[in-house]
Enzyme design. Structure first.
Site, short mmCIF file in Angstrom:
data_model
loop_
_atom_site.label_atom_id
_atom_site.label_comp_id
_atom_site.label_asym_id
_atom_site.label_seq_id
_atom_site.Cartn_x
_atom_site.Cartn_y
_atom_site.Cartn_z
N GLY A 142 50.75 131.11 -30.21
CA GLY A 142 51.71 132.01 -30.80
C GLY A 142 50.79 133.53 -31.09
N CYS A 143 50.02 133.45 -30.75
CA CYS A 143 48.89 134.93 -30.96
C CYS A 143 48.76 135.69 -29.59
CB CYS A 143 47.52 133.86 -31.16
SG CYS A 143 46.14 135.63 -30.62
N ALA A 144 49.52 136.90 -30.09
CA ALA A 144 49.45 137.76 -28.94
C ALA A 144 48.20 138.15 -28.44
CB ALA A 144 50.66 138.91 -29.52
N CYS A 189 46.16 136.74 -28.22
CA CYS A 189 45.35 135.67 -27.03
C CYS A 189 45.66 135.69 -25.77
CB CYS A 189 45.37 134.59 -27.86
SG CYS A 189 44.66 134.44 -29.13
N ARG A 190 46.99 135.97 -25.50
CA ARG A 190 48.07 136.04 -24.84
C ARG A 190 47.36 137.17 -23.91
NH1 ARG A 190 52.31 134.72 -27.93
NH2 ARG A 190 52.83 136.60 -27.84
#
Length: 147
Positions: free
Chosen positions: A9-11, A13-14
């Site tokens: 869920g970490c933007a 990270c994506r």
């Protein structure tokens, strides 16, 4: 090779993961919630921080504030155990290569993960002496290292 520490869920990270892919940088992804970080791994990450724990620990996170501890009062072993039990106090993403440590998403910083010999090839690929410089020189500068 880059180690990429992420969380679901970490933007950021994506974005970091996509930036690595876009720049053909090989990486191994480790989810900090599904993969237990061992003590030596945490110590290694901490040893790579230039400014100490403030580089890597989110003292403003809800998880850290709920602990009601002063980070400076903890021994190294206590800090390592704290991170193991509460990985959400780590800032994310964390990218580690032989030469660099990047915390958070910053495309310019992430491209430092490209090995220096490849960065040199890219930057020297088309110079003013090249007969096609006017055609491709400026374009290659813009796309050689994608953010």
């Amino acid at each position: 090779m880059v180690l990429l520490y992420t969380s679901p869920g970490c933007a950021s990270c994506r974005k970091a993961k996509q930036c690595l892919k876009d720049n053909n940088i090989k990486f191994v992804e480790k989810n900090i919630f599904t993969t237990l970080l061992n003590k030596e791994e945490i110590k290694y990450i901490l040893s790579r921080c230039e400014n100490g724990t403030e580089d890597i620990i989110s003292v403003r996170s809800k998880a850290f504030m709920a602990l009601k501890k002063d980070i400076n009062d903890l021994s190294l072993n206590e800090l390592v155990e704290l991170i193991q039990k509460n990985p959400s106090i780590l800032k994310r993403p964390i990218l580690i290569s032989k030469q660099n440590l990047v915390v958070g998403y910053d495309s310019d910083e992430i491209t430092t993960m490209i090995p220096s010999e490849l960065r040199n090839i890219i930057s020297n690929a088309c110079t003013g002496e090249c007969p096609s410089f006017e055609l491709c020189g400026n374009v290659s500068k813009e796309i050689s290292v994608r953010p």
